[in-house]
Design a protein around this motif. Structure first.
Motif, PDB file in Angstrom:
ATOM      1  N   LEU A  35       0.851  -1.192   0.000  1.00 11.84           N
ATOM      2  CA  LEU A  35       0.000   0.000   0.000  1.00 11.84           C
ATOM      3  C   LEU A  35       0.884   1.239   0.000  1.00 11.84           C
ATOM      4  O   LEU A  35       1.942   1.254   0.622  1.00 11.84           O
ATOM      5  CB  LEU A  35      -0.880  -0.020   1.250  1.00 11.84           C
ATOM      6  CG  LEU A  35      -1.739   1.195   1.539  1.00 11.84           C
ATOM      7  CD1 LEU A  35      -3.057   0.748   2.135  1.00 11.84           C
ATOM      8  CD2 LEU A  35      -1.061   2.152   2.494  1.00 11.84           C
ATOM      9  N   THR A  36       0.436   2.256  -0.694  1.00  8.42           N
ATOM     10  CA  THR A  36       1.072   3.563  -0.623  1.00  8.42           C
ATOM     11  C   THR A  36      -0.005   4.627  -0.722  1.00  8.42           C
ATOM     12  O   THR A  36      -1.017   4.439  -1.397  1.00  8.42           O
ATOM     13  CB  THR A  36       2.143   3.761  -1.722  1.00  8.42           C
ATOM     14  OG1 THR A  36       2.750   5.043  -1.560  1.00  8.42           O
ATOM     15  CG2 THR A  36       1.560   3.674  -3.114  1.00  8.42           C
ATOM     16  N   VAL A  37       0.210   5.722  -0.014  1.00 11.35           N
ATOM     17  CA  VAL A  37      -0.668   6.887  -0.090  1.00 11.35           C
ATOM     18  C   VAL A  37       0.230   8.101  -0.280  1.00 11.35           C
ATOM     19  O   VAL A  37       1.180   8.298   0.474  1.00 11.35           O
ATOM     20  CB  VAL A  37      -1.516   7.074   1.192  1.00 11.35           C
ATOM     21  CG1 VAL A  37      -2.404   8.306   1.069  1.00 11.35           C
ATOM     22  CG2 VAL A  37      -2.349   5.842   1.479  1.00 11.35           C
ATOM     23  N   PRO A  43      -6.807  15.612  -4.162  1.00 13.05           N
ATOM     24  CA  PRO A  43      -6.992  14.403  -3.360  1.00 13.05           C
ATOM     25  C   PRO A  43      -5.702  13.587  -3.244  1.00 13.05           C
ATOM     26  O   PRO A  43      -4.824  13.661  -4.105  1.00 13.05           O
ATOM     27  CB  PRO A  43      -8.044  13.608  -4.136  1.00 13.05           C
ATOM     28  CG  PRO A  43      -8.657  14.563  -5.084  1.00 13.05           C
ATOM     29  CD  PRO A  43      -7.645  15.626  -5.349  1.00 13.05           C
ATOM     30  N   SER A  44      -5.605  12.785  -2.190  1.00 16.74           N
ATOM     31  CA  SER A  44      -4.487  11.858  -2.028  1.00 16.74           C
ATOM     32  C   SER A  44      -4.651  10.699  -3.005  1.00 16.74           C
ATOM     33  O   SER A  44      -5.770  10.336  -3.370  1.00 16.74           O
ATOM     34  CB  SER A  44      -4.456  11.306  -0.605  1.00 16.74           C
ATOM     35  OG  SER A  44      -4.213  12.321   0.319  1.00 16.74           O
ATOM     36  N   VAL A  45      -3.548  10.107  -3.405  1.00 15.90           N
ATOM     37  CA  VAL A  45      -3.576   8.950  -4.297  1.00 15.90           C
ATOM     38  C   VAL A  45      -3.254   7.706  -3.476  1.00 15.90           C
ATOM     39  O   VAL A  45      -2.192   7.611  -2.870  1.00 15.90           O
ATOM     40  CB  VAL A  45      -2.568   9.103  -5.458  1.00 15.90           C
ATOM     41  CG1 VAL A  45      -2.582   7.862  -6.340  1.00 15.90           C
ATOM     42  CG2 VAL A  45      -2.871  10.345  -6.277  1.00 15.90           C
ATOM     43  N   LEU A  46      -4.192   6.779  -3.447  1.00 16.85           N
ATOM     44  CA  LEU A  46      -4.050   5.508  -2.749  1.00 16.85           C
ATOM     45  C   LEU A  46      -3.803   4.427  -3.783  1.00 16.85           C
ATOM     46  O   LEU A  46      -4.530   4.330  -4.778  1.00 16.85           O
ATOM     47  CB  LEU A  46      -5.326   5.184  -1.971  1.00 16.85           C
ATOM     48  CG  LEU A  46      -5.480   3.771  -1.420  1.00 16.85           C
ATOM     49  CD1 LEU A  46      -4.448   3.490  -0.334  1.00 16.85           C
ATOM     50  CD2 LEU A  46      -6.893   3.555  -0.893  1.00 16.85           C
ATOM     51  N   ARG A  47      -2.759   3.624  -3.559  1.00 21.03           N
ATOM     52  CA  ARG A  47      -2.491   2.471  -4.420  1.00 21.03           C
ATOM     53  C   ARG A  47      -2.393   1.235  -3.520  1.00 21.03           C
ATOM     54  O   ARG A  47      -1.694   1.267  -2.518  1.00 21.03           O
ATOM     55  CB  ARG A  47      -1.205   2.656  -5.208  1.00 21.03           C
ATOM     56  CG  ARG A  47      -1.252   3.853  -6.133  1.00 21.03           C
ATOM     57  CD  ARG A  47      -0.015   3.936  -7.003  1.00 21.03           C
ATOM     58  NE  ARG A  47       0.162   5.228  -7.602  1.00 21.03           N
ATOM     59  CZ  ARG A  47      -0.484   5.707  -8.649  1.00 21.03           C
ATOM     60  NH1 ARG A  47      -1.405   4.964  -9.226  1.00 21.03           N
ATOM     61  NH2 ARG A  47      -0.237   6.907  -9.126  1.00 21.03           N
TER      62      ARG A  47
END
Length: 153
Positions: A35-37, A43-47
């Motif tokens: 996971l990375t934010v 907006p934040s990018v969540l992967r």
């Protein structure tokens, strides 16, 4: 080494948003492998790389979180100093650009690194040449092919 399906979502940058998503994934027994934010101007990018992508996608949809799914290259590497640098040097020598990357470590001596590259198929081919154990989960070893690192040339 394998291709994994990565989920990308854009989140409001406010307290509890990530906790709500992770709690909902846990409730559905979805394990997060990596996971990375990242924050930005908006907006934040969540992967997320999860063990059950379809279930994770349903969770995000149920929470009203728009997301996309794409294939990314995932590589298991030794969790030791220089292992990632060596891998990146091989990609650089092949003129493969890293668009973004993130990694997750474990206490078991291995790390998972996820890459979005300029050419994923070529990156896989290059890494298979130098890291054949990554596809067979074989023994560790130096597979540098006799090449010196870029910084020593």
């Amino acid at each position: 080494m394998e291709f994994v399906r990565e989920i990308t979502a854009h989140l409001e940058n406010k307290p509890g948003r990530l906790a709500k998503i992770c709690s909902a994934l846990a409730h559905e027994k979805v394990n997060i492998r990596a996971l990375t934010v990242m924050d930005g101007d908006g907006p934040s990018v969540l992967r997320i790389v999860a063990d059950q992508v379809d279930a994770a996608s349903k969770v995000l949809t149920s929470l009203g979180t728009e997301h996309t799914i794409a294939d990314r290259l995932s590589v298991s590497i030794d969790n030791r100093p220089g292992a990632l640098a060596k891998l990146l040097e091989h990609l650089a020598e092949a003129h493969i650009n890293i668009e973004y990357a993130y990694a997750s470590t474990s206490s078991h001596g291995r790390s998972i690194a996820v890459f979005h590259t300029s050419n994923s198929k070529k990156a896989q081919s290059v890494l298979n040449e130098f890291y054949p154990e990554a596809t067979t989960n074989g023994a560790e070893g130096d597979h540098s092919g006799g090449r010196r690192p870029l910084h020593s040339r």
